[in-house]
Design a protein around this motif. Structure first.
Motif, PDB file in Angstrom:
ATOM      1  N   SER A 182       1.750   5.928  14.276  1.00 39.89           N
ATOM      2  CA  SER A 182       1.892   6.301  12.811  1.00 39.89           C
ATOM      3  C   SER A 182       2.560   5.829  12.077  1.00 39.89           C
ATOM      4  O   SER A 182       2.799   6.284  10.954  1.00 39.89           O
ATOM      5  CB  SER A 182       1.692   7.741  13.015  1.00 39.89           C
ATOM      6  N   ARG A 183       3.747   5.024  12.585  1.00 39.65           N
ATOM      7  CA  ARG A 183       4.866   4.537  11.690  1.00 39.65           C
ATOM      8  C   ARG A 183       4.043   3.657  10.518  1.00 39.65           C
ATOM      9  O   ARG A 183       3.283   3.058  10.624  1.00 39.65           O
ATOM     10  CB  ARG A 183       5.881   3.961  12.567  1.00 39.65           C
ATOM     11  N   PRO A 184       4.921   3.384   9.338  1.00 41.16           N
ATOM     12  CA  PRO A 184       4.623   2.679   8.319  1.00 41.16           C
ATOM     13  C   PRO A 184       3.931   1.446   8.474  1.00 41.16           C
ATOM     14  O   PRO A 184       2.774   1.145   8.066  1.00 41.16           O
ATOM     15  CB  PRO A 184       5.636   2.929   7.306  1.00 41.16           C
ATOM     16  N   ILE A 185       4.506   0.626   9.246  1.00 42.66           N
ATOM     17  CA  ILE A 185       4.095  -0.791   9.297  1.00 42.66           C
ATOM     18  C   ILE A 185       2.847  -0.812  10.345  1.00 42.66           C
ATOM     19  O   ILE A 185       1.603  -1.484   9.835  1.00 42.66           O
ATOM     20  CB  ILE A 185       5.353  -1.742  10.137  1.00 42.66           C
ATOM     21  N   MET A 225       0.922  -1.088  -0.055  1.00 41.75           N
ATOM     22  CA  MET A 225       0.022  -0.082  -0.101  1.00 41.75           C
ATOM     23  C   MET A 225       0.862   1.175  -0.148  1.00 41.75           C
ATOM     24  O   MET A 225       1.784   1.207   0.697  1.00 41.75           O
ATOM     25  CB  MET A 225      -0.931   0.058   1.240  1.00 41.75           C
ATOM     26  N   THR A 226       0.501   2.324  -0.754  1.00 43.81           N
ATOM     27  CA  THR A 226       1.351   3.524  -0.639  1.00 43.81           C
ATOM     28  C   THR A 226       0.482   4.556  -0.506  1.00 43.81           C
ATOM     29  O   THR A 226      -0.699   4.639  -0.226  1.00 43.81           O
ATOM     30  CB  THR A 226       1.904   3.772  -2.319  1.00 43.81           C
ATOM     31  N   ASP A 227       1.090   5.708   0.029  1.00 43.39           N
ATOM     32  CA  ASP A 227       0.807   6.682   0.681  1.00 43.39           C
ATOM     33  C   ASP A 227       0.618   7.890  -0.416  1.00 43.39           C
ATOM     34  O   ASP A 227       1.688   8.155  -1.014  1.00 43.39           O
ATOM     35  CB  ASP A 227       1.316   7.064   1.808  1.00 43.39           C
ATOM     36  N   THR A 228      -0.440   8.546  -0.723  1.00 46.27           N
ATOM     37  CA  THR A 228      -0.638   9.726  -1.722  1.00 46.27           C
ATOM     38  C   THR A 228      -0.602  11.070  -1.249  1.00 46.27           C
ATOM     39  O   THR A 228      -1.270  11.711  -1.872  1.00 46.27           O
ATOM     40  CB  THR A 228      -1.713   9.328  -2.701  1.00 46.27           C
ATOM     41  N   SER A 229      -0.721  11.268  -0.075  1.00 42.71           N
ATOM     42  CA  SER A 229      -1.089  12.300   0.809  1.00 42.71           C
ATOM     43  C   SER A 229      -0.097  12.572   1.942  1.00 42.71           C
ATOM     44  O   SER A 229       0.536  11.525   2.416  1.00 42.71           O
ATOM     45  CB  SER A 229      -2.354  12.445   1.169  1.00 42.71           C
ATOM     46  N   ASP A 230      -0.334  13.769   2.796  1.00 44.72           N
ATOM     47  CA  ASP A 230       0.527  13.901   3.854  1.00 44.72           C
ATOM     48  C   ASP A 230      -0.263  13.165   5.094  1.00 44.72           C
ATOM     49  O   ASP A 230       0.412  13.357   6.217  1.00 44.72           O
ATOM     50  CB  ASP A 230       0.532  15.505   4.267  1.00 44.72           C
ATOM     51  N   GLN A 231      -1.308  12.309   4.910  1.00 40.07           N
ATOM     52  CA  GLN A 231      -1.787  12.002   6.059  1.00 40.07           C
ATOM     53  C   GLN A 231      -1.096  10.668   6.624  1.00 40.07           C
ATOM     54  O   GLN A 231      -1.337  10.289   7.598  1.00 40.07           O
ATOM     55  CB  GLN A 231      -3.363  11.081   5.563  1.00 40.07           C
ATOM     56  N   GLY A 232      -0.016  10.307   5.683  1.00 39.03           N
ATOM     57  CA  GLY A 232       0.765   9.243   6.295  1.00 39.03           C
ATOM     58  C   GLY A 232       2.032   9.619   7.127  1.00 39.03           C
ATOM     59  O   GLY A 232       2.720   8.644   7.490  1.00 39.03           O
ATOM     60  N   TYR A 277       8.377   3.890   2.465  1.00 35.67           N
ATOM     61  CA  TYR A 277       9.631   3.405   2.619  1.00 35.67           C
ATOM     62  C   TYR A 277      10.945   4.352   3.171  1.00 35.67           C
ATOM     63  O   TYR A 277      11.681   3.909   4.181  1.00 35.67           O
ATOM     64  CB  TYR A 277      10.221   2.650   1.426  1.00 35.67           C
ATOM     65  N   LEU A 278      10.795   5.558   2.828  1.00 34.90           N
ATOM     66  CA  LEU A 278      11.493   6.464   3.436  1.00 34.90           C
ATOM     67  C   LEU A 278      11.314   6.782   4.753  1.00 34.90           C
ATOM     68  O   LEU A 278      12.083   7.223   5.641  1.00 34.90           O
ATOM     69  CB  LEU A 278      11.468   7.813   2.532  1.00 34.90           C
ATOM     70  N   ARG A 279       9.980   6.804   5.189  1.00 37.40           N
ATOM     71  CA  ARG A 279       9.489   7.058   6.675  1.00 37.40           C
ATOM     72  C   ARG A 279       9.769   5.880   7.426  1.00 37.40           C
ATOM     73  O   ARG A 279      10.217   5.877   8.378  1.00 37.40           O
ATOM     74  CB  ARG A 279       8.089   7.170   6.640  1.00 37.40           C
ATOM     75  N   ILE A 305       5.002  -6.154   5.851  1.00 34.44           N
ATOM     76  CA  ILE A 305       6.364  -6.939   6.455  1.00 34.44           C
ATOM     77  C   ILE A 305       7.106  -7.568   5.416  1.00 34.44           C
ATOM     78  O   ILE A 305       8.366  -7.171   5.323  1.00 34.44           O
ATOM     79  CB  ILE A 305       5.949  -8.327   7.331  1.00 34.44           C
ATOM     80  N   ARG A 306       6.515  -8.046   4.464  1.00 28.34           N
ATOM     81  CA  ARG A 306       7.265  -8.588   3.320  1.00 28.34           C
ATOM     82  C   ARG A 306       8.066  -7.303   2.376  1.00 28.34           C
ATOM     83  O   ARG A 306       9.241  -7.463   2.101  1.00 28.34           O
ATOM     84  CB  ARG A 306       6.526  -9.217   2.162  1.00 28.34           C
ATOM     85  N   GLY A 307       7.249  -6.156   2.243  1.00 26.22           N
ATOM     86  CA  GLY A 307       8.056  -5.018   1.708  1.00 26.22           C
ATOM     87  C   GLY A 307       8.819  -4.448   2.455  1.00 26.22           C
ATOM     88  O   GLY A 307      10.006  -3.962   2.020  1.00 26.22           O
ATOM     89  N   ALA A 308       8.839  -4.489   3.907  1.00 27.03           N
ATOM     90  CA  ALA A 308       9.741  -3.802   4.697  1.00 27.03           C
ATOM     91  C   ALA A 308      11.079  -4.742   4.699  1.00 27.03           C
ATOM     92  O   ALA A 308      12.170  -4.280   4.654  1.00 27.03           O
ATOM     93  CB  ALA A 308       9.517  -3.893   6.064  1.00 27.03           C
ATOM     94  N   MET A 309      10.759  -6.115   4.771  1.00 28.22           N
ATOM     95  CA  MET A 309      12.110  -6.903   4.531  1.00 28.22           C
ATOM     96  C   MET A 309      12.899  -6.880   3.495  1.00 28.22           C
ATOM     97  O   MET A 309      14.007  -6.651   3.173  1.00 28.22           O
ATOM     98  CB  MET A 309      11.706  -8.371   4.603  1.00 28.22           C
ATOM     99  N   ILE A 310      12.258  -6.672   2.220  1.00 28.81           N
ATOM    100  CA  ILE A 310      12.861  -6.409   0.883  1.00 28.81           C
ATOM    101  C   ILE A 310      13.671  -4.882   1.003  1.00 28.81           C
ATOM    102  O   ILE A 310      14.873  -4.815   0.561  1.00 28.81           O
ATOM    103  CB  ILE A 310      12.015  -6.137  -0.239  1.00 28.81           C
ATOM    104  N   TRP A 311      13.119  -4.030   1.488  1.00 30.02           N
ATOM    105  CA  TRP A 311      13.541  -2.802   1.601  1.00 30.02           C
ATOM    106  C   TRP A 311      15.049  -2.545   2.688  1.00 30.02           C
ATOM    107  O   TRP A 311      15.954  -2.250   2.309  1.00 30.02           O
ATOM    108  CB  TRP A 311      12.610  -1.631   2.227  1.00 30.02           C
ATOM    109  N   MET A 312      14.764  -3.237   3.767  1.00 33.20           N
ATOM    110  CA  MET A 312      15.965  -3.515   4.675  1.00 33.20           C
ATOM    111  C   MET A 312      16.938  -4.246   3.637  1.00 33.20           C
ATOM    112  O   MET A 312      18.269  -3.918   3.703  1.00 33.20           O
ATOM    113  CB  MET A 312      15.309  -4.582   5.728  1.00 33.20           C
ATOM    114  N   GLY A 313      16.731  -5.357   3.056  1.00 37.25           N
ATOM    115  CA  GLY A 313      17.931  -5.890   2.082  1.00 37.25           C
ATOM    116  C   GLY A 313      18.769  -5.051   1.113  1.00 37.25           C
ATOM    117  O   GLY A 313      19.572  -5.170   1.147  1.00 37.25           O
ATOM    118  N   VAL A 314      17.622  -4.254   0.557  1.00 42.07           N
ATOM    119  CA  VAL A 314      18.249  -3.351  -0.368  1.00 42.07           C
ATOM    120  C   VAL A 314      19.234  -2.261   0.420  1.00 42.07           C
ATOM    121  O   VAL A 314      20.449  -1.986   0.052  1.00 42.07           O
ATOM    122  CB  VAL A 314      17.211  -2.513  -1.064  1.00 42.07           C
TER     123      VAL A 314
END
Length: 313
Positions: free
Chosen positions: A104-107, A1-8, A30-32, A114-123
């Motif tokens: 309010s953190r992304p996860i 899921m991606t965030d398209t506004s400042d609400q995230g 992901y940057l957050r 969780i899968r997306g976070a694991m991939i991002w951590m590996g990168v």
């Protein structure tokens, strides 16, 4: 899921930060997750690296490759701080959802899986490794060992009142690594820099932990803030004294008398800034605790010009 506004945006992020205002919407969660919207953590990871590098230059002399060590440490600090924060949020996802400041953190907020976070951590770890392998083999070995305290830290608050020690072990490893990258081997000055940095981490992260002391008590999470309760000042004074003394020893060991004297002035000013924080501290004011915590970028920058002058001497 991606965030398209400042609400995230995350509750304790710097208002108007570049992630929330300039980054592509798809990249923001992901940057957050990497705390790119809260740059103080990158500074606190980077500054011990630059201490180690500058002190090594003062002791051993400057080489052109030292410019790359400094830049590589900066990029690596951004990436590894991001990877460490991603790992922290993966392991703390249930706890974060129960704390007002962190839900309010992304996860926990559902912005990242969780899968997306694991991939991002590996990168992030992979990119950091590319930088690390440009250094000498002794520094590479230290860089690999640094993964151990990073992996353990998120679990420390579950079994000890002193999780800030484990944070200090992880966040100040760069003092050892940068010294070794410049000199080719580990030395006692770097060890004392490392120990002084751990004392400094105990100081600033105890102040930080007072933001969450009530929520932490409700859910059973441990911290030095909970351990010290209403009487943190004797401990904070002790951490300040330990920081100044250990960093002064680190500077005195490899330098000439004149260079060591200049470095000691820097240590004294660093200690003064820590005393200034204690004079302002109100542990019941969470906003003030956060502002004082962030002011430790200035605290850690203070020694650097004095190490530079010592190098010239």
């Amino acid at each position: 899921m991606t965030d398209t506004s400042d609400q995230g945006q995350v509750a304790d992020a710097v208002k108007g930060n570049w992630v929330d205002t300039l980054a592509p919407a798809a990249a923001r969660p992901y940057l957050r997750l990497s705390r790119a919207d809260r740059p103080i953590g990158t500074w606190l990871l980077l500054l011990p690296c630059w201490w180690g590098l500058m002190l090594a230059i003062a002791a051993e002399g400057f080489r052109p490759f030292d410019l790359w060590i400094g830049l590589g440490c900066a990029i690596g600090a951004f990436l590894m701080r991001g990877a460490g924060c991603t790992w922290n949020d993966i392991t703390d996802r249930d706890i974060d959802g129960r704390v007002a400041r962190t839900r309010s953190r992304p996860i926990p907020s559902g912005q990242v899986t969780i899968r997306g976070a694991m991939i991002w951590m590996g990168v992030q770890v992979g990119l950091s490794a590319l930088i690390l392998f440009t250094f000498n083999w002794a520094a590479v070995g230290l860089g690999v060992l640094a993964l151990l305290p990073v992996a353990v830290y998120p679990f420390a608050k579950r079994f000890t009142w002193w999780p800030q020690v484990f944070l200090g072990l992880a966040f100040n490893w760069g003092a050892l690594l940068a010294w070794t990258a410049q000199t080719g081997s580990l030395g006692w000055p770097a060890v004392f820099l490392y120990l002084g940095g751990i004392a400094w981490t105990l100081f600033y992260d105890t102040i930080y932990a007072y933001q969450d002391v009530e929520d932490d008590a409700l859910i059973g999470v441990k911290s030095t803030a909970r351990r010290f309760g209403e009487r943190p000042m004797p401990w904070l004074r002790g951490f300040t004294a330990a920081t100044v003394i250990l960093l002064a020893v680190a500077a005195a060991l490899p330098l000439s008398a004149s260079g060591a004297l200049v470095a000691l002035v820097g240590m004294w000013l660093m200690g003064w800034h820590m005393c200034w924080q204690m004079a302002r501290l109100d542990i019941a004011d969470a906003g003030l605790c956060l502002r004082l915590f962030r002011s430790n970028r200035t605290t850690g920058l203070i020694p650097l010009p004095f190490f530079a002058v010592a190098a010239l001497l």
